[in-house]
Design an enzyme around this catalytic site. Structure first.
Site, mmCIF file in Angstrom:
data_model
loop_
_atom_site.group_PDB
_atom_site.id
_atom_site.type_symbol
_atom_site.label_atom_id
_atom_site.label_comp_id
_atom_site.label_asym_id
_atom_site.label_seq_id
_atom_site.Cartn_x
_atom_site.Cartn_y
_atom_site.Cartn_z
ATOM 1 N N GLY A 8 0.832 -1.217 0.000
ATOM 2 C CA GLY A 8 0.000 0.000 0.000
ATOM 3 C C GLY A 8 0.855 1.250 0.000
ATOM 4 N N GLY A 11 -0.203 5.080 -0.865
ATOM 5 C CA GLY A 11 -1.224 5.774 -0.082
ATOM 6 C C GLY A 11 -0.653 6.934 0.710
ATOM 7 N N GLN A 12 -1.497 7.477 1.604
ATOM 8 C CA GLN A 12 -1.135 8.691 2.341
ATOM 9 C C GLN A 12 0.113 8.467 3.209
ATOM 10 O OE1 GLN A 12 -3.760 10.006 5.472
ATOM 11 N NE2 GLN A 12 -3.377 12.164 5.056
ATOM 12 N N ASP A 34 2.198 -1.777 -4.413
ATOM 13 C CA ASP A 34 0.798 -1.350 -4.305
ATOM 14 C C ASP A 34 0.017 -2.095 -5.383
ATOM 15 O OD1 ASP A 34 -0.441 1.447 -2.832
ATOM 16 O OD2 ASP A 34 -1.689 0.551 -4.402
ATOM 17 N N ARG A 36 -2.017 -0.318 -7.165
ATOM 18 C CA ARG A 36 -2.075 0.722 -8.206
ATOM 19 C C ARG A 36 -0.692 0.886 -8.844
ATOM 20 N NH1 ARG A 36 -3.641 6.126 -5.791
ATOM 21 N NH2 ARG A 36 -2.954 5.379 -3.756
ATOM 22 N N ASP A 52 -0.775 -7.294 -4.916
ATOM 23 C CA ASP A 52 -2.093 -7.290 -4.288
ATOM 24 C C ASP A 52 -1.929 -8.019 -2.960
ATOM 25 O OD1 ASP A 52 -4.626 -7.847 -3.364
ATOM 26 O OD2 ASP A 52 -5.435 -8.390 -5.329
ATOM 27 N N TYR A 141 -14.675 -1.003 9.401
ATOM 28 C CA TYR A 141 -13.254 -0.659 9.521
ATOM 29 C C TYR A 141 -12.737 -1.060 10.905
ATOM 30 C CZ TYR A 141 -9.087 2.394 9.597
ATOM 31 O OH TYR A 141 -7.816 2.909 9.691
ATOM 32 N N LYS A 145 -9.915 -3.722 12.152
ATOM 33 C CA LYS A 145 -8.717 -3.247 12.867
ATOM 34 C C LYS A 145 -8.511 -4.035 14.168
ATOM 35 C CE LYS A 145 -6.904 -0.706 10.009
ATOM 36 N NZ LYS A 145 -5.541 -0.947 9.544
#
Ligand SMILES: NC(=O)c1ccc[n+]([C@@H]2O[C@H](COP(=O)([O-])OP(=O)(O)OC[C@H]3O[C@@H](n4cnc5c(N)ncnc54)[C@H](O)[C@@H]3O)[C@@H](O)[C@H]2O)c1
Length: 318
Positions: A8, A11-12, A34, A36, A52, A141, A145
């Site tokens: 990932g 991402g941010q 990622d 993407r 993935d 979510y 978590k």
């Protein structure tokens, strides 16, 4: 020297964690991955592979090819998107952490898995929420978590995998846009304050939550991974926080720099519902004691730094 895989990574958090890790461990020792494809603006100063995180085969191939010994597992679906697509959130968040742990067990990798204040719920004590307390979240979510935290604990005590993690509050950054969380307003507000001197917030003005500026979030991830494990009583899901405010208070702080800035409210019931189920503040004493967690940025310092960096990015002068 450690060889690191980041899932990932676009991402941010990944947008800033990957450069920080490359600076520390050398560009070739940090593999970004990622689902993407990176844009031309992403950090290209090191290897990137398509992975993935729900595919054990793809994870296995990346870990073998680059001889990885540490995985920072960031790939996930965030809170607001997870509420819209709970089935996808379950597949990615649970499938991802499970398969990362399986591959880590097989290849004896250490693993960092970030949890969230979303792992708490409406029956959790909401003020200065303790490290160890009631966790009955009401969002998909949050469910993923808590389950992720428990799975990391399990892989550590059952299979000896070196799992570690923190519970992040809302994260604020000028580098990459947020990925669909309940605290995204904290980033949007800065862009709108600079562009239009006004912002319409989707959370109510008195919604109090803990937050953290991204440089501190990066320090937290690397800090907990680098500490000598023998000094840790907890391992996964350390409460960490840096500041605490409401949208009204953030708007007031922005107004000290942009006096004409105004805020109005159009509350989104879904995201407000999620925010209302989370703690108003958390107690991070365990992280401070066990591995020396100390944030650098408070509300005033973060606001100053965000505006300083966004002005040139948005080509705003004055
Ligand atoms: N940003 C926050 O405010 C915040 C707060 C608390 C916890 N966290 C946690 O930190 C982690 C990273 O958060 P972020 O803000 O960087 O998220 P983000 O949404 O910005 O980035 C997630 C990345 O994962 C990728 N991804 C999605 N599905 C994937 C898959 N199947 N395989 C591989 N990659 C996939 C996405 O393309 C994206 O680049 C998550 O576990 C999140 O729950 C974030």
């Amino acid at each position: 020297m450690q060889r690191i895989l980041v899932t990932g990574a676009l991402g941010q958090i990944g947008a800033e964690l990957v450069p920080a890790l490359r600076e520390r461990y050398g560009p070739d020792n940090v593999v970004a991955s990622d689902i993407r494809t990176p844009s031309h603006t992403a950090d290209s100063n090191g290897p990137f592979v398509h992975v993935d995180c729900t595919s054990q085969e793809q994870l296995h191939r990346a870990v073998t090819r680059f001889d990885v010994d540490v995985v920072y597992h960031l790939a996930a679906v965030l809170s607001a998107v997870a509420e819209q697509k709970p089935d996808v959130a379950w597949d990615v968040n649970m499938g991802g952490v499970y398969r990362v742990l399986q591959v880590a067990r097989e290849h004896r990798c250490a693993v960092f898995v970030p949890s969230s204040i979303g792992a708490f719920g409406p029956t959790t004590p909401p003020d200065r929420t303790p490290q160890d307390t009631i966790q009955r979240p009401s969002s998909m979510y949050g469910v993923t978590k808590v389950a992720g935290e428990l799975l990391c604990d399990y892989y550590h005590h059952r299979f000896g995998v070196d799992t570690r993690g923190v519970r992040y509050p809302g994260l604020v950054s000028y580098v990459a846009p947020p990925g669909g969380g309940t605290t995204d307003y904290v980033v949007e507000i800065f862009y709108e304050a600079l562009r239009h001197q006004r912002y319409t917030c989707f959370l109510a003005g008195d919604t109090r939550l803990d937050m953290m500026y991204m440089p501190d979030a990066i320090e937290a991830a690397i800090g907990v991974m680098e500490v000598d494990a023998t000094q840790l009583e907890h391992r996964n899901a350390f409460n960490v926080t840096a500041m605490n405010f409401t949208p009204d208070e953030l708007a007031a702080e922005i107004r000290t720099h942009i006096p004409d800035f105004t805020i109005s409210y159009e509350v989104d019931p879904v995201r407000q519902g999620i925010a209302d189920s989370w703690p108003r503040s958390i107690d991070d004493t365990a992280a401070r004691k066990e591995w020396g967690w100390t944030p650098r940025f408070d509300l005033a310092a973060m606001t100053r730094d965000m505006l300083e960096h966004l002005r040139p990015k948005l080509q705003i002068t004055g």
